[in-house]
Scaffold this motif. Structure first.
Motif, PDB file in Angstrom:
ATOM      1  N   GLU A 946       0.808  -1.232   0.000  1.00 29.07           N
ATOM      2  CA  GLU A 946       0.000   0.000   0.000  1.00 29.07           C
ATOM      3  C   GLU A 946       0.836   1.274   0.000  1.00 29.07           C
ATOM      4  OE1 GLU A 946       0.549  -1.682   4.087  1.00 29.07           O
ATOM      5  OE2 GLU A 946      -0.165  -2.396   2.132  1.00 29.07           O
ATOM      6  N   HIS A 947       2.142   1.162   0.290  1.00 26.79           N
ATOM      7  CA  HIS A 947       2.950   2.394   0.349  1.00 26.79           C
ATOM      8  C   HIS A 947       3.361   2.833  -1.052  1.00 26.79           C
ATOM      9  CE1 HIS A 947       3.734   3.138   4.613  1.00 26.79           C
ATOM     10  NE2 HIS A 947       3.447   1.839   4.728  1.00 26.79           N
ATOM     11  N   VAL A 948       3.497   4.128  -1.183  1.00 19.96           N
ATOM     12  CA  VAL A 948       4.031   4.653  -2.441  1.00 19.96           C
ATOM     13  C   VAL A 948       5.440   5.140  -2.125  1.00 19.96           C
ATOM     14  CG1 VAL A 948       3.766   6.395  -4.230  1.00 19.96           C
ATOM     15  CG2 VAL A 948       1.752   5.377  -3.131  1.00 19.96           C
ATOM     16  N   VAL A 949       6.367   4.876  -3.007  1.00 20.95           N
ATOM     17  CA  VAL A 949       7.728   5.358  -2.745  1.00 20.95           C
ATOM     18  C   VAL A 949       7.779   6.844  -3.072  1.00 20.95           C
ATOM     19  CG1 VAL A 949      10.113   5.156  -3.426  1.00 20.95           C
ATOM     20  CG2 VAL A 949       8.699   3.119  -3.239  1.00 20.95           C
ATOM     21  N   THR A 950       8.143   7.644  -2.042  1.00 16.89           N
ATOM     22  CA  THR A 950       8.164   9.097  -2.252  1.00 16.89           C
ATOM     23  C   THR A 950       9.510   9.548  -2.767  1.00 16.89           C
ATOM     24  OG1 THR A 950       8.807   9.291   0.032  1.00 16.89           O
ATOM     25  CG2 THR A 950       6.469   9.571  -0.478  1.00 16.89           C
ATOM     26  N   PHE A 951      10.468   8.650  -2.781  1.00 23.81           N
ATOM     27  CA  PHE A 951      11.812   9.055  -3.187  1.00 23.81           C
ATOM     28  C   PHE A 951      11.951   8.814  -4.682  1.00 23.81           C
ATOM     29  CE2 PHE A 951      16.443   8.820  -3.362  1.00 23.81           C
ATOM     30  CZ  PHE A 951      16.780   9.871  -2.528  1.00 23.81           C
ATOM     31  N   THR A 952      11.881   9.890  -5.438  1.00 18.35           N
ATOM     32  CA  THR A 952      11.812   9.724  -6.901  1.00 18.35           C
ATOM     33  C   THR A 952      12.969  10.419  -7.584  1.00 18.35           C
ATOM     34  OG1 THR A 952      10.453  11.686  -6.959  1.00 18.35           O
ATOM     35  CG2 THR A 952       9.296   9.587  -6.890  1.00 18.35           C
ATOM     36  N   PHE A 953      14.139  10.094  -7.183  1.00 16.20           N
ATOM     37  CA  PHE A 953      15.336  10.762  -7.692  1.00 16.20           C
ATOM     38  C   PHE A 953      15.515  10.517  -9.194  1.00 16.20           C
ATOM     39  CE2 PHE A 953      20.014  10.897  -8.293  1.00 16.20           C
ATOM     40  CZ  PHE A 953      20.204  12.199  -7.878  1.00 16.20           C
ATOM     41  N   THR A 954      15.238   9.269  -9.639  1.00 13.77           N
ATOM     42  CA  THR A 954      15.490   8.941 -11.052  1.00 13.77           C
ATOM     43  C   THR A 954      14.644   9.807 -11.974  1.00 13.77           C
ATOM     44  OG1 THR A 954      13.916   7.163 -10.714  1.00 13.77           O
ATOM     45  CG2 THR A 954      16.236   6.568 -10.773  1.00 13.77           C
ATOM     46  N   GLN A 955      13.413  10.057 -11.552  1.00 12.53           N
ATOM     47  CA  GLN A 955      12.558  10.881 -12.422  1.00 12.53           C
ATOM     48  C   GLN A 955      13.091  12.308 -12.470  1.00 12.53           C
ATOM     49  OE1 GLN A 955       8.689  10.261 -10.730  1.00 12.53           O
ATOM     50  NE2 GLN A 955       8.846   8.050 -11.105  1.00 12.53           N
ATOM     51  N   THR A 996      23.060   1.399 -12.829  1.00 18.41           N
ATOM     52  CA  THR A 996      22.144   1.366 -11.686  1.00 18.41           C
ATOM     53  C   THR A 996      20.828   2.056 -12.059  1.00 18.41           C
ATOM     54  OG1 THR A 996      24.123   1.655 -10.373  1.00 18.41           O
ATOM     55  CG2 THR A 996      22.060   1.738  -9.196  1.00 18.41           C
ATOM     56  N   PHE A 997      20.965   3.175 -12.800  1.00 22.99           N
ATOM     57  CA  PHE A 997      19.771   3.924 -13.217  1.00 22.99           C
ATOM     58  C   PHE A 997      18.823   3.007 -13.995  1.00 22.99           C
ATOM     59  CE2 PHE A 997      17.535   6.576 -16.334  1.00 22.99           C
ATOM     60  CZ  PHE A 997      16.929   7.500 -15.481  1.00 22.99           C
ATOM     61  N   ASN A 998      19.413   2.251 -14.924  1.00 21.71           N
ATOM     62  CA  ASN A 998      18.581   1.340 -15.721  1.00 21.71           C
ATOM     63  C   ASN A 998      17.951   0.246 -14.870  1.00 21.71           C
ATOM     64  OD1 ASN A 998      18.882   2.604 -18.172  1.00 21.71           O
ATOM     65  ND2 ASN A 998      20.894   1.663 -18.504  1.00 21.71           N
ATOM     66  N   ALA A 999      18.743  -0.243 -13.884  1.00 19.19           N
ATOM     67  CA  ALA A 999      18.208  -1.291 -13.009  1.00 19.19           C
ATOM     68  C   ALA A 999      16.992  -0.760 -12.251  1.00 19.19           C
ATOM     69  CB  ALA A 999      19.279  -1.756 -12.041  1.00 19.19           C
ATOM     70  N   ILE A1000      17.071   0.501 -11.789  1.00 18.74           N
ATOM     71  CA  ILE A1000      15.964   1.081 -11.018  1.00 18.74           C
ATOM     72  C   ILE A1000      14.752   1.261 -11.921  1.00 18.74           C
ATOM     73  CG2 ILE A1000      15.188   3.140  -9.786  1.00 18.74           C
ATOM     74  CD1 ILE A1000      18.028   3.417  -8.762  1.00 18.74           C
ATOM     75  N   LYS A1001      15.035   1.687 -13.161  1.00 16.68           N
ATOM     76  CA  LYS A1001      13.928   1.837 -14.112  1.00 16.68           C
ATOM     77  C   LYS A1001      13.194   0.522 -14.279  1.00 16.68           C
ATOM     78  CE  LYS A1001      13.803   5.334 -17.531  1.00 16.68           C
ATOM     79  NZ  LYS A1001      14.453   5.956 -18.662  1.00 16.68           N
ATOM     80  N   LYS A1002      13.996  -0.542 -14.438  1.00 15.79           N
ATOM     81  CA  LYS A1002      13.367  -1.867 -14.584  1.00 15.79           C
ATOM     82  C   LYS A1002      12.486  -2.162 -13.391  1.00 15.79           C
ATOM     83  CE  LYS A1002      16.385  -4.692 -17.482  1.00 15.79           C
ATOM     84  NZ  LYS A1002      17.815  -4.764 -17.409  1.00 15.79           N
ATOM     85  N   PRO A1011       7.799  -0.693 -22.144  1.00  7.29           N
ATOM     86  CA  PRO A1011       9.218  -1.059 -22.201  1.00  7.29           C
ATOM     87  C   PRO A1011      10.032  -0.263 -23.219  1.00  7.29           C
ATOM     88  CG  PRO A1011       7.889  -2.624 -23.435  1.00  7.29           C
ATOM     89  CD  PRO A1011       6.977  -1.542 -22.992  1.00  7.29           C
ATOM     90  N   VAL A1012       9.411   0.690 -23.941  1.00  8.33           N
ATOM     91  CA  VAL A1012      10.126   1.283 -25.068  1.00  8.33           C
ATOM     92  C   VAL A1012      11.323   2.112 -24.615  1.00  8.33           C
ATOM     93  CG1 VAL A1012       9.854   2.590 -27.184  1.00  8.33           C
ATOM     94  CG2 VAL A1012       7.902   1.378 -26.184  1.00  8.33           C
ATOM     95  N   ALA A1013      11.028   3.115 -23.767  1.00  6.75           N
ATOM     96  CA  ALA A1013      12.078   4.067 -23.386  1.00  6.75           C
ATOM     97  C   ALA A1013      13.305   3.337 -22.843  1.00  6.75           C
ATOM     98  CB  ALA A1013      11.532   5.006 -22.329  1.00  6.75           C
ATOM     99  N   GLU A1014      13.014   2.308 -22.119  1.00  8.73           N
ATOM    100  CA  GLU A1014      14.123   1.641 -21.429  1.00  8.73           C
ATOM    101  C   GLU A1014      15.088   1.024 -22.437  1.00  8.73           C
ATOM    102  OE1 GLU A1014      14.335  -2.506 -19.021  1.00  8.73           O
ATOM    103  OE2 GLU A1014      13.215  -2.121 -20.829  1.00  8.73           O
ATOM    104  N   THR A1015      14.518   0.394 -23.513  1.00 10.85           N
ATOM    105  CA  THR A1015      15.431  -0.279 -24.425  1.00 10.85           C
ATOM    106  C   THR A1015      16.360   0.720 -25.083  1.00 10.85           C
ATOM    107  OG1 THR A1015      13.677  -0.182 -26.056  1.00 10.85           O
ATOM    108  CG2 THR A1015      14.030  -2.290 -24.932  1.00 10.85           C
ATOM    109  N   GLU A1016      15.818   1.893 -25.417  1.00  8.03           N
ATOM    110  CA  GLU A1016      16.724   2.875 -26.041  1.00  8.03           C
ATOM    111  C   GLU A1016      17.962   3.068 -25.178  1.00  8.03           C
ATOM    112  OE1 GLU A1016      14.805   6.552 -26.633  1.00  8.03           O
ATOM    113  OE2 GLU A1016      13.186   5.688 -27.795  1.00  8.03           O
TER     114      GLU A1016
END
Length: 1761
Positions: A946-955, A996-1002, A1011-1016
């Motif tokens: 039920e929790h939402v992660v408030t830490f959104t550094f990657t975005q 690491t950034f890509n791993a977090i995106k996954k 899945p599009v953006a990630e493959t680029e």
């Protein structure tokens, strides 16, 4: 005078000894007024016994006093003779389970690190050995004296309080029974009476203040006029001052003055003059006048009446008597305690104990120690009275401390030192806190003594006078007392305890308030500071308080109510300190990225700032405890958390950290070193726990309570960087406008420091309470980071970790988990290496790294990664989560201001030419980005449904910048930077971030379908990675080709060079061959057997020898007529082989060294480093050394490591200590040898011939002595005396050597003579040749000993310096006769020869048992050419050598048979049978010889041992002699050694005999020459000494001589310490030695480094060790300083060095100075190494090298050790 004195004593004794103890005691029992009776008795007798003479003789006085004064009291006490009474009391007594042994100075004490309640709980050695703690982790220290053993005290030990001796025998129920039940009523009454009177008497007389009258009831009727001038000890004046003053004042000798001074220092006082009042007064005034100066008070001197001194002496005797009496029974102890603590008539403080305590500082040292010991054995050993005494002590605490502060004695002699015995007992400490309010008293007393305050009421240490500094040092002991009180934490709290603890806490806050902001500093601009401000006092205070502050927090943590109250109080005080927080500083508003915050204008670089903020830091500590104990969540309503103003909390700690950053940026250079030192200590392991660490916590507290954007803006403002980041493009303008490099550099450093601070705030969450960790995680992390710098030894690691109040770091519990241990070799120490799996926890920005450590760690970790073929990124480690109270801290990473800072810096890096930026700035930004990504990953992995992660550094980092300038997103910039050629180092890190950034995106998208953006992203990354790989490959290929090309060029050049310089290379090859040929047997035809001497000697083709001078590099051949070449050499006297060290040359002028006694008591050893010079080059070099020395003496009075006056110098090449040179020669025998053209005589004929020649010489000598009138008469005489055929005594041989070689032969000869006999050089002295032969023999003997001890072959490969040295020494000794007077050498030969073949002229020669045969052999062989050169009958030199050798060998066999016959091991018969391999011809021969001996000695040899036993003894005994002879003839004649003897293995007996042309059945020598042997044996055996020996009236050396070794050391070091603590100084009656030192050669204990044991040696005062080296090691000594655990090498008076000891702890480290106290065990290998140095005579050389390497060693006065 002495005789009168003795008579006087006897006279006294008669009247005194008639006293009967029984009668007196009987009289006392009847008395009505006992006190008066006893006092009358004392008044009458005490002055008659004590102080009768100027020089006290305490033993005698005490004996009489025992008889006349104490015996009646003992009788009175027991009601019978005390010899029966005391044992009865002892039997009735229940033995105490307390040990209570009072420690002497230097006695070993043991503390158990696992079980002791605190480090002051110690055991004596006996208790320790019988306790369970000997198998635990214990610590060993040496006591400073004065404490006592805590065995049996249940409060001191967590487990195992009793050793086997003090085990409780009775069940514990009757624990508190009254000890008086074991005593009868009347004994109680009587002992009460006598104790009251005697204790009262002692206290009264010792605290008596008048100097010339006594208390009324002790006054005598007739009073004599004798006074004493009494000198008292103080800790201000030095020994030298006192000695000098006394010599002037009472005109005594220096020896007497030293005696006085030593006694004064030991006992605290000593009478220095005895006589009438006037006479003593005069001495007093001189002493006072001579020792007073402006700074110091004069020495304390009193003129006291003799009867007063007598009573005081007896008073001390009474106190020690009381101490011994109460030892018999606990009941008596209880009575004495009662008497001591009874209130007197005057109310408060009038009990005897109080009176003694309060006059403590007026008493002298001896009196203090006596009554302190009495207190310890009475009051502190009785649990009931220990409490009462503790209360008295606490009540008087303030007065006692004030006395101590002004006292002129050290802490250990002050009653205040007893606090350690009382306050460390947990139950007493609690009681004193609640009942006597002890905490408050201690802190108040402390504050009272530090009165210097500034206008704000803070402590001020500026311009402390010497006196104030002294007081400040004294006052620090109060902090120690406070520590003792707090050291054991309470388990349950009563309301009283809470109340009193908080009261103490208030007082403590007052103390901290006076420290908050002390020593403020302002930045110096323009010019450098003139006076370095005083900073040390404040830091000393901080360091001493560190543990107390930590302990206060520990106490608070134990009780929630206390914690809440303490937190409120601390906050209130902090508010008071910040009362003027906003005054006078204008408020300003800051805004960045749409956030704005109000703050004040404040510049660290312009205003005052202080490093001392203890109140803030204490609050930070308490805040963490609120979180750790969860009080913050349980009772939020009780806490004032809402009132907190975060900006106020962070202000001061932030300023402090900014100050550090600015100092690093070089902005405070003009403030001098005091600031640098303060910053150093602020971060140092000793202080950081309560300084730097707490400042970080305080900032974390602030950030967790405020908007991170606001915090960052305030921070930018304080770092003075706000402008740069708030105005876009400021950086560009800045770098173009100002090209001032310093300012740019400063700003860069400040930005780096600020980013580092942010990394620390987010990353440092390993304190329990900040992050969800426990204490061991914290220590683990510290250790991992220390070991990532480099592998460390245990002690280094311990030093780098903070200690708690129990001196523990907690390291042992976790070290196994993170490191491997590597054991040490022969040198070095054991090391811990980090386990590879711990490397992932490495954080490059660990907050306890210094700058240097950080760069070392980075280097080491990258290197490791390269070795393991990984990429070299050092990403931030995964961190534990924060505690809830600090959880909001992570948001700082994704706050707008933070992103703005990151974006700005990345942008600078992308457009890298336009801006001033630094790589380390970028590295820190990358690290921060990495931290944020790790954080987000953690959050995502641990997220619940039920929790939402408030830490959104990657975005946030994927978004491009704001509209106006549309900067690219952080992510895009990183991808740009990944390919930037100027950022080679950081590529791996950037790649890791993108991965690491890509791993977090996954992770994020695993729930969403896009899945599009990630493959680029991945494709882009893939391609870039392939590109990278190709690029690397290409570079590697280019590099390889380049390397190959260079190598080809180099080998080409080399070939050229060799072609051009062909002849050079040929030469070197030849040289190599010739050098090796000297050792090889190549030139010899190998099938022949090799023979070293005699007519059949193997002839070796002449080898030409070329050598190069190390000074002028010229090469020269060694020839007879050429210029001399010499080897640097060192000649020293030696006792390494000695069998009798007590022998001493009485008068070297008259001593005749011709015969060496077989005990080899002192020889002359020659060693060399093997470096060759021209004689004239050496002479020039030595002259320049001498000249330099004279110049140096005028300049500065420092010693050099060599003594030029004694002809010492350092070898110019290897700096090896030398004191002479040996000339290099060709084999001298070849030069003297003539052709032998006749049949060579056998032994009998040869002996006859030689005897005739000797007779002829003696006859001639006599004639020359008589005055002759005419020459004709002379010739007639000649005719009468028939000269032997072919003997021409008038012939003088020509000296074949060149002048320069002759000169060098003399030089080395006189050097040997000078050193060996310690005389002035004299070339003409007849003893010079003897000393040269002796040195040659002794050096060969010592080499043979070393080889056989190590089981090495005799002719194995020797080091070439040894080989060269022995060859040159033997050849020199053989050639030396050519420069000596011929008749002298002939005389020596005659005398030596006469000792074997007696003649009428020499009567008084030593007997065969008292001659060392090898020395005799060398002397005979080397003196023989002087006789043989005049013999033209054709007998060759070789024949002579052979016969001399055989003759000496025969004498040695007789020597062996005579001395071995006394010991017959009756071995089992079959053992004997094995030996009979050669069918027993040797055995039968030996038996026959033995029977002959029996006839000759007149059957003094009783029984005939079995033949095999005799033969075995002869073989074993003669082997060392044969080996030495083989070495000698090998070097003398140059015959190579047989190959069989170059390998180790059997004893080579047969090979030796062949090489030395002896029959292998040695006894056949006697049979071959039996016509002469019988008479020889008779003449040898008829000597009176042999008879005395056989009748057992004297002893003789037996063969083979045992090798000398250093003494056996115990395995466990503590037994050495114990041995040394029982050792008292031999000179100053029973005083314990301060620096006991063990001679490792003979095992004597010496009292080193003290005046008492100085002796005079050759007109200089030297210490005990130096004096001992002369008697034991003829100038060289090896000692172990027991208290320091240090090996000391001494040589002569000016040379010495310390050497690492052979004792190691479990971590493979030595502990010099016993600072760490880990158990030490003997390391055999290291001890063998020291032994080898000694056996090889290398100690002096070792010292020389050490002194050259370390100049401080040269300045030490070694002769005083």
């Amino acid at each position: 005078m002495a005789s009168e004195l003795e008579l006087e004593m006897q006279a006294i004794d008669r009247s005194l000894l008639e006293c009967s103890a029984e009668e007196i005691a009987g009289k006392w029992l009847q008395a009505t007024d006992l006190t008066r009776e006893v006092y009358q008795h004392l008044a009458h007798y005490v002055p008659k016994i004590y102080c009768r003479s100027p020089n006290p003789c305490p033993q005698k006085e005490d004996m009489v006093a025992q008889h006349v004064l104490l015996a009646p009291m003992e009788w009175y006490l027991c009601g019978e003779d005390s010899e029966f009474g005391f044992p009865k009391l002892q039997q009735a007594n229940k033995p105490s389970h307390l040990c209570g042994r009072v420690f002497k100075v230097g006695e070993p004490t043991y503390s158990c690190r696992d079980c002791a309640v605190d480090p002051t709980c110690v055991l004596c050695m006996d208790c320790f050995l019988g306790s369970i703690h000997r198998d635990h982790r214990y610590r060993m220290t040496t006591s400073g004296g004065g404490g006592f053993c805590d065995c049996g005290d249940t409060e001191a030990w967590k487990e195992g309080p009793y050793c086997q001796k003090h085990e409780l025998n009775t069940p514990e129920i009757e624990e508190e029974e009254d000890p008086l039940v074991h005593l009868s009523e009347d004994v109680i009454a009587r002992s009460y009476n006598i104790f009251t009177i005697m204790f009262q008497y002692a206290v009264e007389i010792l605290t008596w203040e008048k100097e010339s009258e006594l208390p009324a009831d002790l006054e005598m009727v007739e009073k004599s006029d004798t006074y004493y001038c009494m000198l008292f000890n103080d800790e201000v004046h030095t020994y030298e001052q006192v000695i000098y003053t006394l010599q002037k004042a009472v005109n005594c000798t220096q020896k007497e003055a030293i005696g006085f001074a030593t006694t004064v220092d030991r006992d605290g006082r000593r009478s220095v003059r005895c006589g009438d009042f006037q006479y003593c007064e005069q001495a007093k005034s001189i002493i006072v006048r001579n020792t007073s100066s402006r700074q110091t008070k004069p020495l304390k001197v009193q003129v006291m009446h003799s009867s007063l001194v007598a009573h005081q002496s007896f008073g001390l005797k009474v106190l020690s008597w009381l101490g011994s009496v109460i030892g018999y029974s606990d009941g008596l102890r209880r009575i004495l305690c009662q008497v001591g603590l009874q209130e007197g008539p005057d109310g408060e403080n009038s009990s005897l104990v109080d009176r003694l305590m309060l006059s403590d500082s007026k008493l002298w040292k001896g009196a203090r120690s006596v009554y302190h010991q009495l207190f310890m054995s009475s009051l502190l050993m009785d649990l009931k009275y220990k409490k009462l005494f503790a209360v008295r002590f606490a009540k008087n605490y303030e007065r006692l401390q004030s006395d101590y502060v002004t006292d002129d004695h050290d802490r250990e002699f002050s009653i205040a030192d007893l606090s350690v015995q009382i306050f460390t007992v947990p139950s007493l400490a609690r009681m004193l806190i609640t009942e006597e309010n002890l905490m408050t008293i201690i802190i108040k007393t402390f504050m009272d003594h530090l009165r210097h305050r500034d206008t704000q009421g803070r402590f001020q240490f500026e311009r402390y006078t010497a006196l104030q500094a002294f007081k400040f040092r004294r006052v620090q002991s109060l902090i120690l007392d406070l520590k003792y009180v707090l050291i054991s934490k309470p388990t349950e709290w009563s309301d009283d305890l809470r109340e009193k603890f908080l009261e103490g806490f208030d007082a403590f806050l007052e103390l901290l308030k006076c420290m908050q902001g002390m020593d403020p500093i302002t930045r110096q601009v323009g010019q450098h500071i003139e006076m370095e401000p005083e900073w040390e006092a404040a830091f000393t205070l901080q360091m001493k308080l560190t543990h107390v502050i930590s302990m206060m927090q520990d106490w608070c943590a134990l009780d929630e109510k206390v914690l809440i109250e303490a937190y409120k109080k601390c906050l209130t005080v902090l508010m008071q300190c910040h009362g003027g927080f906003t005054d006078g500083e204008q408020p300003i508003t800051l805004s960045i990225c749409g956030h704005s915050v109000e703050t004040i204008r404040y510049c660290v670089s312009q205003e005052k700032v202080s490093i001392h903020l203890p109140v803030s830091r204490l609050l930070a500590g308490l805040h963490v405890l609120l979180s750790k104990s969860e009080v913050a969540y349980k009772f939020p309503e009780l806490l004032p958390l809402s009132e907190l103003s975060p900006p106020m909390l962070i202000e001061h700690p932030l300023r402090c950290l900014v100050l550090c950053a600015q100092v690093h940026a070089g902005m405070w250079r003009r403030n001098g070193f005091s600031l640098v030192n303060q910053i150093y200590y602020y971060h140092n392991v000793k202080c950081r726990r309560e300084m730097f660490d707490k400042d970080i916590v305080m900032l974390q507290t602030g950030v967790s309570m405020m908007d991170p954007n606001h915090f960052l803006m305030i921070m930018l403002s304080r770092f003075e960087l706000y402008q740069i980041f708030s105005t876009p493009d400021y950086g560009k303008r800045f770098s173009s406008e100002i090209t001032h490099k310093d300012v740019v550099q400063q700003n860069n450093t400040l930005i780096e420091e600020m980013l580092y601070l942010i990394i620390m705030l987010v990353g440092e969450r390993f304190s329990p309470g900040v992050g969800q960790v426990n204490a061991t995680d914290d220590i683990k992390r510290e250790i991992i980071h220390q070991l990532s710098i480099k592998p460390m030894a245990h002690s280094e690691l311990v030093k780098s970790l903070p200690e708690d109040e129990n001196k523990e770091t907690g390291m042992e519990s976790v070290i196994e988990a993170v490191a491997h241990f590597k054991k040490p070799g022969l040198t070095g120490r054991g090391m811990y290496e980090l386990k590879p799996e711990c490397a992932k926890e490495f954080n490059l920005y660990f907050y306890h790294f210094s700058r240097a450590e950080q760069s070392k760690a980075e280097e080491a970790q990258r290197k490791l990664k390269r070795q393991n073929r990984e990429d070299t990124a050092l990403p931030p480690p995964v961190l534990p989560p924060f505690c809830p109270l600090f959880a909001s801290l992570v948001n700082i990473l994704q706050s707008d201001v933070m992103l703005c800072i990151m974006r700005t810096i990345l942008q600078w890096a992308v457009e890298h030419n336009g801006y001033a930026w630094s790589e380390s700035m970028l590295q820190r930004v990358l690290h921060l980005i990495g931290m944020a990504l790790q954080e987000e990953k953690q959050h995502l992995e641990n997220v619940t449904e039920e929790h939402v992660v408030t830490f959104t550094f990657t975005q946030k980092i994927s978004k491009p910048g704001e509209a106006p300038n549309n900067s690219p997103s952080i992510l895009a910039m990183l991808e740009t930077l990944q390919n930037a050629p100027y950022l080679e180092v950081h590529k791996d890190m950037i790649r890791w971030i993108l991965k690491t950034f890509n791993a977090i995106k996954k992770l994020r998208e695993s729930s969403s379908p896009s899945p599009v953006a990630e493959t680029e992203g991945t494709i882009m990354e893939e391609s870039s990675r392939d590109k990278d790989k190709a690029e690397r490959k290409r570079k590697a290929e280019i590099a390889r080709l380049r390397r190959e090309k260079i190598m080809a060029q180099m080998s080409e050049m080399q070939r050229h060079f060799i072609d051009e310089n062909k002849e050079l290379f040929q030469q070197t090859l030849e040289l190599d061959a010739s050098a090796s040929a000297v050792l090889d047997n190549s030139p010899v035809v190998s099938d022949k057997t090799l023979t070293a001497l005699g007519p059949a000697q193997t002839q070796v083709p002449e080898q030409r020898q070329f050598v190069t001078c190390i000074l002028c590099q010229e090469e020269q051949e060694v020839k007879v007529e050429s210029k001399a070449m010499v080897l640097a050499a060192f000649v020293q006297r030696s006792t390494v082989l000695s069998k009798d060290r007590s022998k001493f040359i009485q008068d070297p002028e008259k001593y005749d060294p011709l015969f060496m006694h077989p005990d080899l008591s002192c020889g002359t050893h020659t060693g060399s480093c093997g470096h060759i010079m021209h004689a004239h080059c050496w002479q020039r070099y030595f002259d320049s050394v001498q000249a330099k020395e004279q110049r140096r003496q005028q300049r500065l009075r420092l010693h050099t490591s060599y003594d030029v006056e004694n002809g010492e110098f350092l070898c110019p090449l290897c700096e090896c200590l030398s004191n002479t040179v040996i000339p290099l020669l060709l084999p001298p025998r070849k030069i003297f040898n003539r052709l032998n053209f006749s049949d060579q005589p056998n032994l009998t004929q040869w002996i006859r011939t030689i005897s005739q020649q000797i007779k002829a010489l003696q006859a001639l000598g006599k004639e020359e002595g008589t005055p002759h009138t005419t020459s004709s008469k002379n010739s007639e005489n000649m005719d009468e005396f028939q000269l032997p055929e072919g003997f021409r005594p008038d012939f003088r041989p020509k000296n074949p050597y060149s002048e320069s070689i002759k000169e060098m032969l003399k030089t080395f000869g006189t050097a040997t003579y000078k050193v060996g006999l310690k005389l002035h050089p004299n070339e003409e002295d007849p003893r010079v040749p003897v000393m040269c032969w002796g040195s040659c023999a002794y050096t060969i003997q010592s080499l043979e000993r070393i080889l056989s001890d190590e089981d090495k072959p005799l002719f194995g490969p020797l080091p070439c310096r040894l080989d060269d040295c022995l060859r040159s020494l033997t050849r020199f000794a053989a050639a030396h006769w050519t420069v000596a007077s011929l008749s002298v050498v002939q005389g020596h030969f005659c005398k030596l020869f006469a000792s074997l073949v007696p003649d009428d002229n020499h009567g008084d020669l030593p007997c065969i048992l008292d001659i060392d045969m090898f020395h005799l052999l060398v002397g005979l062989v080397l003196a023989f050419p002087a006789l043989q050169c005049q013999d033209f009958s054709g007998t060759s030199l070789g024949t002579g050598d052979l016969h001399i050798f055989r003759l000496v060998t025969m004498a040695h066999i007789i020597q062996l048979l005579l001395t071995s016959c006394t010991v017959i091991p009756y071995l089992s018969e079959e053992n004997g049978m094995d030996e009979e391999s050669p069918a027993g011809e040797e055995e039968s021969a030996v038996l026959a010889l033995y029977k002959t001996l029996q006839q000759c000695t007149g059957s003094a040899l009783k029984e005939v041992p079995p033949g095999w036993h005799l033969w075995r003894n002869v073989r074993a005994g003669i082997l060392p002699f044969l080996k030495c002879s083989a070495l000698f003839f090998h070097y003398l004649n140059g015959v190579p050694s047989p190959p069989e003897m170059q390998v180790s293995g059997a004893s080579h007996f047969e090979h030796l005999c062949n090489y030395l042309s002896l029959p292998s059945n040695l006894v056949s020598l006697f049979q071959e020459n039996n016509e002469i042997t019988k008479s020889l044996i008779e003449s040898w055996c008829h000597n009176i000494e042999v008879k005395r020996y056989l009748e057992g009236e004297r002893d003789a050396i037996s063969y083979p001589r045992e090798s000398n070794k250093l003494i056996d050391l115990p395995e466990d070091y503590s037994s050495l310490i114990n041995q040394a603590s029982n050792f008292s100084c031999p000179k100053s009656g029973g005083d314990k030695s301060r620096a006991p030192t063990l001679c490792l050669v003979c095992g004597t204990l010496l009292c080193s480094q003290s005046y008492c044991c100085q002796t005079e040696l050759e007109g200089e005062d030297v210490g005990a060790c130096t004096a001992h080296t002369y008697s034991c090691g003829s100038g060289v000594g090896i000692f172990l300083r027991v208290r320091e655990c240090q090996v000391l090498f001494l040589a002569g008076k000016t040379k010495g060095c310390f050497y690492s000891p052979p004792y190691l702890d479990d971590y493979g480290e030595t502990d010099q100075g016993l600072r760490r106290g880990n158990p030490l065990h003997l390391c055999q290998e290291r001890f063998k190494k020291i032994q080898k140095l000694w056996q090889q005579h290398s100690v002096t050389e070792e010292i020389g090298h050490a002194q050259e390497a370390n100049q401080t060693l040269v300045g030490i006065d070694w002769q005083h050790l």
